[in-house]
Design an enzyme around this catalytic site. Structure first.
Site, PDB file in Angstrom:
ATOM      1  N   PHE A 117      31.235  40.576  25.914  1.00  0.00           N
ATOM      2  CA  PHE A 117      29.949  39.923  25.676  1.00  0.00           C
ATOM      3  C   PHE A 117      28.784  40.903  25.626  1.00  0.00           C
ATOM      4  O   PHE A 117      28.137  41.085  24.585  1.00  0.00           O
ATOM      5  CB  PHE A 117      29.735  38.862  26.757  1.00  0.00           C
ATOM      6  CG  PHE A 117      28.329  38.329  26.858  1.00  0.00           C
ATOM      7  CD1 PHE A 117      27.623  37.940  25.731  1.00  0.00           C
ATOM      8  CD2 PHE A 117      27.718  38.209  28.102  1.00  0.00           C
ATOM      9  CE1 PHE A 117      26.327  37.441  25.833  1.00  0.00           C
ATOM     10  CE2 PHE A 117      26.426  37.719  28.218  1.00  0.00           C
ATOM     11  CZ  PHE A 117      25.735  37.338  27.080  1.00  0.00           C
ATOM     12  N   ILE A 118      28.505  41.567  26.723  1.00  0.00           N
ATOM     13  CA  ILE A 118      27.339  42.449  26.774  1.00  0.00           C
ATOM     14  C   ILE A 118      27.569  43.698  25.932  1.00  0.00           C
ATOM     15  O   ILE A 118      26.671  44.148  25.207  1.00  0.00           O
ATOM     16  CB  ILE A 118      26.991  42.826  28.226  1.00  0.00           C
ATOM     17  CG1 ILE A 118      26.760  41.563  29.070  1.00  0.00           C
ATOM     18  CG2 ILE A 118      25.734  43.696  28.264  1.00  0.00           C
ATOM     19  CD1 ILE A 118      26.535  41.832  30.547  1.00  0.00           C
ATOM     20  N   GLY A 119      28.777  44.252  25.992  1.00  0.00           N
ATOM     21  CA  GLY A 119      29.072  45.451  25.232  1.00  0.00           C
ATOM     22  C   GLY A 119      28.905  45.257  23.731  1.00  0.00           C
ATOM     23  O   GLY A 119      28.348  46.116  23.035  1.00  0.00           O
ATOM     24  N   TYR A 129      35.844  40.822  42.682  1.00  0.00           N
ATOM     25  CA  TYR A 129      35.076  41.346  41.553  1.00  0.00           C
ATOM     26  C   TYR A 129      33.900  42.195  42.021  1.00  0.00           C
ATOM     27  O   TYR A 129      33.769  43.365  41.650  1.00  0.00           O
ATOM     28  CB  TYR A 129      34.558  40.194  40.675  1.00  0.00           C
ATOM     29  CG  TYR A 129      33.418  40.616  39.766  1.00  0.00           C
ATOM     30  CD1 TYR A 129      33.606  41.606  38.804  1.00  0.00           C
ATOM     31  CD2 TYR A 129      32.154  40.044  39.887  1.00  0.00           C
ATOM     32  CE1 TYR A 129      32.560  42.014  37.981  1.00  0.00           C
ATOM     33  CE2 TYR A 129      31.106  40.444  39.076  1.00  0.00           C
ATOM     34  CZ  TYR A 129      31.312  41.427  38.124  1.00  0.00           C
ATOM     35  OH  TYR A 129      30.259  41.835  37.324  1.00  0.00           O
ATOM     36  N   ARG A 153      33.773  27.119  45.075  1.00  0.00           N
ATOM     37  CA  ARG A 153      34.512  28.367  44.964  1.00  0.00           C
ATOM     38  C   ARG A 153      34.587  29.045  46.336  1.00  0.00           C
ATOM     39  O   ARG A 153      33.603  29.066  47.067  1.00  0.00           O
ATOM     40  CB  ARG A 153      33.801  29.277  43.961  1.00  0.00           C
ATOM     41  CG  ARG A 153      34.287  30.693  43.931  1.00  0.00           C
ATOM     42  CD  ARG A 153      33.301  31.578  43.184  1.00  0.00           C
ATOM     43  NE  ARG A 153      33.260  31.296  41.763  1.00  0.00           N
ATOM     44  CZ  ARG A 153      32.244  31.639  40.974  1.00  0.00           C
ATOM     45  NH1 ARG A 153      31.192  32.229  41.493  1.00  0.00           N
ATOM     46  NH2 ARG A 153      32.285  31.369  39.690  1.00  0.00           N
ATOM     47  N   HIS A 192      31.610  31.491  47.818  1.00  0.00           N
ATOM     48  CA  HIS A 192      30.589  31.341  46.776  1.00  0.00           C
ATOM     49  C   HIS A 192      29.208  31.776  47.285  1.00  0.00           C
ATOM     50  O   HIS A 192      28.651  31.165  48.193  1.00  0.00           O
ATOM     51  CB  HIS A 192      30.547  29.878  46.327  1.00  0.00           C
ATOM     52  CG  HIS A 192      29.847  29.668  45.021  1.00  0.00           C
ATOM     53  ND1 HIS A 192      29.695  28.428  44.468  1.00  0.00           N
ATOM     54  CD2 HIS A 192      29.256  30.545  44.162  1.00  0.00           C
ATOM     55  CE1 HIS A 192      29.046  28.538  43.321  1.00  0.00           C
ATOM     56  NE2 HIS A 192      28.775  29.819  43.121  1.00  0.00           N
ATOM     57  N   LYS A 233      32.298  31.224  31.047  1.00  0.00           N
ATOM     58  CA  LYS A 233      31.049  31.354  31.785  1.00  0.00           C
ATOM     59  C   LYS A 233      30.228  30.069  31.711  1.00  0.00           C
ATOM     60  O   LYS A 233      30.369  29.265  30.790  1.00  0.00           O
ATOM     61  CB  LYS A 233      30.233  32.529  31.242  1.00  0.00           C
ATOM     62  CG  LYS A 233      30.961  33.874  31.330  1.00  0.00           C
ATOM     63  CD  LYS A 233      31.113  34.347  32.766  1.00  0.00           C
ATOM     64  CE  LYS A 233      31.672  35.764  32.825  1.00  0.00           C
ATOM     65  NZ  LYS A 233      31.700  36.308  34.192  1.00  0.00           N
ATOM     66  N   LYS A 266      33.128  46.360  41.837  1.00  0.00           N
ATOM     67  CA  LYS A 266      31.933  46.891  41.167  1.00  0.00           C
ATOM     68  C   LYS A 266      31.121  47.764  42.128  1.00  0.00           C
ATOM     69  O   LYS A 266      30.559  48.793  41.733  1.00  0.00           O
ATOM     70  CB  LYS A 266      31.080  45.756  40.609  1.00  0.00           C
ATOM     71  CG  LYS A 266      31.711  44.995  39.456  1.00  0.00           C
ATOM     72  CD  LYS A 266      31.920  45.880  38.229  1.00  0.00           C
ATOM     73  CE  LYS A 266      30.631  46.175  37.506  1.00  0.00           C
ATOM     74  NZ  LYS A 266      30.852  46.901  36.227  1.00  0.00           N
ATOM     75  N   THR A 292      26.270  45.336  38.460  1.00  0.00           N
ATOM     76  CA  THR A 292      25.881  43.935  38.622  1.00  0.00           C
ATOM     77  C   THR A 292      25.101  43.698  39.911  1.00  0.00           C
ATOM     78  O   THR A 292      25.288  44.427  40.903  1.00  0.00           O
ATOM     79  CB  THR A 292      27.137  43.035  38.632  1.00  0.00           C
ATOM     80  OG1 THR A 292      26.781  41.686  38.981  1.00  0.00           O
ATOM     81  CG2 THR A 292      28.155  43.534  39.657  1.00  0.00           C
ATOM     82  N   ASP A 293      24.277  42.672  39.917  1.00  0.00           N
ATOM     83  CA  ASP A 293      23.544  42.292  41.127  1.00  0.00           C
ATOM     84  C   ASP A 293      24.468  41.758  42.218  1.00  0.00           C
ATOM     85  O   ASP A 293      24.099  41.702  43.387  1.00  0.00           O
ATOM     86  CB  ASP A 293      22.462  41.252  40.811  1.00  0.00           C
ATOM     87  CG  ASP A 293      23.002  39.954  40.210  1.00  0.00           C
ATOM     88  OD1 ASP A 293      24.194  39.908  39.838  1.00  0.00           O
ATOM     89  OD2 ASP A 293      22.220  38.992  40.089  1.00  0.00           O
ATOM     90  N   GLU A 294      25.699  41.409  41.855  1.00  0.00           N
ATOM     91  CA  GLU A 294      26.618  40.813  42.825  1.00  0.00           C
ATOM     92  C   GLU A 294      27.076  41.805  43.899  1.00  0.00           C
ATOM     93  O   GLU A 294      27.646  41.395  44.912  1.00  0.00           O
ATOM     94  CB  GLU A 294      27.818  40.189  42.116  1.00  0.00           C
ATOM     95  CG  GLU A 294      27.429  38.995  41.256  1.00  0.00           C
ATOM     96  CD  GLU A 294      28.629  38.187  40.791  1.00  0.00           C
ATOM     97  OE1 GLU A 294      29.575  38.017  41.580  1.00  0.00           O
ATOM     98  OE2 GLU A 294      28.617  37.728  39.636  1.00  0.00           O
ATOM     99  N   ILE A 320      40.623  52.313  29.514  1.00  0.00           N
ATOM    100  CA  ILE A 320      39.891  53.411  30.145  1.00  0.00           C
ATOM    101  C   ILE A 320      40.695  54.063  31.266  1.00  0.00           C
ATOM    102  O   ILE A 320      40.343  55.144  31.731  1.00  0.00           O
ATOM    103  CB  ILE A 320      38.510  52.964  30.678  1.00  0.00           C
ATOM    104  CG1 ILE A 320      38.650  51.861  31.731  1.00  0.00           C
ATOM    105  CG2 ILE A 320      37.616  52.537  29.533  1.00  0.00           C
ATOM    106  CD1 ILE A 320      37.331  51.523  32.424  1.00  0.00           C
TER     107      ILE A 320
END
Length: 329
Positions: A11-13, A146, A269, A272, A185, A150, A122-124, A60
């Site tokens: 998506f972002i890439g 996840y 979740r 969450h 998403k 990160k 990511t902000d996560e 990668i």
């Protein structure tokens, strides 16, 4: 300039590659993507005949491949990552492979060939932020496989700058939305299910809060960091649109003229996070960046894109991906 993008079919890439191709046609762009879940060749169909764009299927984690590609690049933009929290809960090993081992391979290559790296995070990594907003020095507190992977990737990248003087910069963004986002998403899922008049699942009470940024603004921020940022620094990128999941879903239903009766609350979740929030004053103050799109502008563009690109999402979505959960609440 020779650009290497990892994970550019995601998506972002993919949006970033299209951003570069439009604004910098003089750049030569190579994209390497393992073509796992979340990637789609259709995202970059419009570039397949362009002489200055090349797509390579590859992982990668493959050190020899990364050495070969990085040795020919002036800068690497690392988007490659497993990124869906729900899937990280059911299969965390895949996230370790891509988000940690894969990043290590990239770092080894940029260290060896003295290539600049912009690593996308990511902000996560900060976990749930109850009050205020997390700045670049906020303590990491990830709560899912996840976000943990990160966070590990960020620490590894920063250590390569400290230990080897590798030219690394980190960008850390809030929730993205826009065209070409994978159907699993929240926003694309809601749009797609609403067009089908099917129930839209929302975790828990739907009061969880995320800050949303239109993907074009994120791409612009990444390029700003590349052009103006300092090696060894990290930069938070926020859209300043802190909204609940309830608001997001209801706003989309309103745009599509659909009833809120389609909403179905489901079991929450595990682990969450309630709220994510970034302080992005550093990038605004030091680099002069700020978002151009309001949430409403970005959402209108996004809804229209999904309505006019049904063939795109029909090919890559399935019922389990869209519903994701079975237990109602």
């Amino acid at each position: 300039m020779k650009i290497l993008v990892t994970g550019g079919l995601g998506f972002i890439g993919s949006n970033f590659i299209l951003y570069l191709a439009k604004r910098h046609p003089e750049f030569t762009i190579t994209n390497v993507d393992a073509e796992f879940v979340g990637s789609s060749k259709a995202n970059l169909d419009q570039l397949k005949n362009k002489k200055k764009y090349q797509n390579i299927k590859g992982n990668i984690c493959n050190q020899k491949l990364m050495d070969k590609l990085v040795s020919k690049a002036d800068v690497v933009f690392n988007f490659a990552a497993e990124s869906h929290v729900d899937r990280s809960i059911t299969n965390p090993r895949a996230f370790l492979d891509s988000n940690v081992i894969g990043v290590h391979s990239v770092l080894e290559s940029v260290r060896k060939y003295k290539t600049k790296l912009v690593h996308i995070s990511t902000d996560e990594v900060f976990g749930s932020v109850k009050k205020g907003s997390a700045d670049e020095n906020y303590v990491f507190n990830p709560s899912s496989p996840y976000s943990s992977t990160k966070a590990a990737a960020e620490l590894l990248a920063k250590s390569y700058w400290s230990t080897y003087n590798t030219d690394v910069m980190i960008t850390r963004c809030t929730n993205n939305f826009g065209p070409r986002q994978f159907p699993e998403k929240l926003i694309p899922k809601t749009i797609i299910l609403a067009t089908k008049d099917q129930n839209i699942p929302i975790f828990g009470t739907g009061k969880n809060i995320r800050d949303w940024i239109f993907v074009d603004d994120h791409c612009d921020a990444i390029m700003t960091v590349f052009q103006k940022g300092k090696s060894g620094e990290s930069y938070n990128i926020a859209g300043h649109n802190e909204l609940s999941n309830n608001y997001i879903v209801r706003r989309i239903l309103k745009a599509l003229g659909k009833s809120t009766k389609l909403i179905k609350y489901v079991s929450d979740r595990p682990g969450h996070d309630f709220r994510y929030s970034l302080n992005s004053s550093k990038i605004q103050r030091e680099l002069g960046w700020k978002p151009k799109y309001t949430f409403e502008q970005g959402l209108d563009i996004t809804v229209e894109w999904y309505l006019h690109n049904k063939d795109w999402w029909k090919k890559i979505s399935n019922r389990q991906m869209l519903v994701g959960v079975k237990n109602s609440k």
